[in-house]
Design a protein around this motif. Structure first.
Motif, PDB file in Angstrom:
ATOM      1  N   LYS A 359       0.838  -1.298   0.087  1.00  0.00           N
ATOM      2  CA  LYS A 359      -0.304  -0.103   0.217  1.00  0.00           C
ATOM      3  C   LYS A 359       0.799   1.459  -0.148  1.00  0.00           C
ATOM      4  CE  LYS A 359      -3.741   2.170   2.421  1.00  0.00           C
ATOM      5  NZ  LYS A 359      -4.745   1.896   3.490  1.00  0.00           N
ATOM      6  N   ASN A 360       0.547   1.927  -0.894  1.00  0.00           N
ATOM      7  CA  ASN A 360       1.552   3.695  -1.105  1.00  0.00           C
ATOM      8  C   ASN A 360       2.964   3.207  -1.003  1.00  0.00           C
ATOM      9  OD1 ASN A 360      -1.170   5.073  -1.409  1.00  0.00           O
ATOM     10  ND2 ASN A 360      -1.159   4.949   1.129  1.00  0.00           N
ATOM     11  N   GLY A 361       3.227   2.285  -1.692  1.00  0.00           N
ATOM     12  CA  GLY A 361       4.815   1.724  -2.197  1.00  0.00           C
ATOM     13  C   GLY A 361       5.831   1.621  -0.376  1.00  0.00           C
ATOM     14  N   ALA A 362       4.640   0.579   0.322  1.00  0.00           N
ATOM     15  CA  ALA A 362       5.446   0.341   1.675  1.00  0.00           C
ATOM     16  C   ALA A 362       4.348  -1.261   1.995  1.00  0.00           C
ATOM     17  CB  ALA A 362       4.993   0.904   2.534  1.00  0.00           C
ATOM     18  N   ILE A 363       5.274  -2.033   2.796  1.00  0.00           N
ATOM     19  CA  ILE A 363       5.057  -3.821   2.836  1.00  0.00           C
ATOM     20  C   ILE A 363       3.823  -3.082   3.962  1.00  0.00           C
ATOM     21  CG2 ILE A 363       5.774  -5.485   3.260  1.00  0.00           C
ATOM     22  CD1 ILE A 363       6.739  -4.550   0.530  1.00  0.00           C
TER      23      ILE A 363
END
Length: 367
Positions: A359-363
């Motif tokens: 989500k949004n460039g994150a794990i």
């Protein structure tokens, strides 16, 4: 061979992500634009020293940052291998293997091979012949260094020959200089032609088997290699087209004009194939590539499946998963917008897998 760990910093929409992978199946799930495919692209970068989607390195750097880095730890031949790729605006890209910098990036190609299946593969069907040539070159170069070096030399000479044609008056182009280029190009062209022909001859029957297995229909599919060198040798082609080349100011014949012909029931796939048939065709092509590379390399490359479940009906998805269930493939990376669908599919075949919610460039979390 498999990828144990991946670390990305300022790569596309990922400011910093670190992942530990399953040696079998790894699935990245999340909404559109979350950064799932960017993780696949980071893995591709470790293999090819470049993005699958965007060739300009500066365009892969996170917005408002001036550098990026990708690091992968592989297990290969019972040894740990560290691959590092870094780019900073205004500075030449650096790629290292076990902390030793490459002098030539071409030396890295083929050491950590993979097969990428992406929605952009549709360009193989819909775009010009240059896309299909790049596909052949990408596959063969991963296991044949002679081919890669020959291709690099051939392309350099073609650029030089074209420069000569453009710099000369169309009526006074130096024939002796052109013939010198032709004599250097001829053996290179024939090596490329023979290796591409061998590749397609071996790939075609594997491709047919995969298409039948996934589609479970009686559809007739073919794949053919189309080259001017099938009819005449390179030097004869150059002589016959020397006047034309001087007029148009570029080299109009050679293996840089080769193409692949994709057909379904005797017609071009791009014209008569449904979205599902086209996706099945491309998926069968890439899985055949996997088998071919495994045979050539002696071990299994990684398999990256981007949004593979989309536009495939339940029947085709089921047959695809049956292939996965046979443990024929090595380490697999999959993206999907529907977490529950992925879990249902993998649980159904009792697969050993790891699920990463992006989500949004994150794990966001792991399962």
């Amino acid at each position: 061979m498999y990828l144990e760990k991946l670390s990305v910093l300022n790569f596309k929409n990922h400011s910093e992500s670190r992942l530990n992978f399953n040696s079998n199946i790894n699935c990245f799930v999340g909404g559109n634009g979350s950064g799932k495919t960017n993780l696949l692209d980071a893995i591709h970068y470790l293999s090819f020293t470049k993005s699958f989607f965007i060739k300009q390195d500066s365009m892969n750097v996170l917005y408002d940052q001036d550098f990026m880095s990708i690091e992968g730890i592989f297990e290969k031949d019972h040894k740990t291998e560290l691959v590092q790729c870094a780019f900073k605006t205004g500075v030449k890209k650096v790629v290292k293997r076990n902390k030793k910098k490459y002098d030539k990036l071409a030396e890295h190609i083929g050491l950590f091979p993979l097969v990428m299946v992406s929605p952009t593969d549709s360009e193989l069907l819909l775009s010009g012949s240059d896309v299909r040539r790049k596909y052949m070159d990408s596959v063969i170069s991963q296991f044949d260094k002679e081919y890669l070096n020959t291709l690099i030399s051939y392309n350099k000479l073609i650029l030089q020959r074209n420069a000569l044609l453009k710099s000369s008056d169309s009526n006074t182009a130096n024939l002796s200089s052109l013939s010198l280029y032709d004599e250097q190009l001829a053996p290179l062209a024939h090596i490329i032609f023979e290796k591409r022909q061998l590749f397609l001859n071996q790939l075609a029957p594997i491709f047919l088997n995969y298409y039948k297995a996934i589609s479970n229909t009686g559809e007739q599919v073919t794949i053919q290699y189309d080259s001017q060198l099938s009819e005449k040798n390179f030097l004869d082609l150059c002589i016959q087209n020397s006047e034309k080349d001087r007029l148009v100011k570029f080299t109009s014949v050679g293996v840089h004009k080769d193409d692949l012909i994709f057909q379904l029931n005797g017609h071009p796939v791009k014209r008569v194939g449904s979205q599902g048939q086209q996706k099945t065709y491309l998926l069968a092509l890439k899985l055949a590539q996997f088998d071919f590379m495994q045979e050539a390399l002696g071990y299994k490359p990684m398999l990256l499946l981007d949004d593979v479940f989309d536009k495939l009906d339940d029947n085709r998805v089921e047959h695809l998963m049956k292939l996965v269930d046979k443990h024929h493939f090595g380490q697999i990376f999959v993206t999907d917008t529907h977490p529950e669908r992925s879990k249902q599919i993998f649980n159904k075949i009792n697969a050993d897998y790891k699920l990463f919610h992006i989500k949004n460039g994150a794990i966001e979390k792991e399962e």
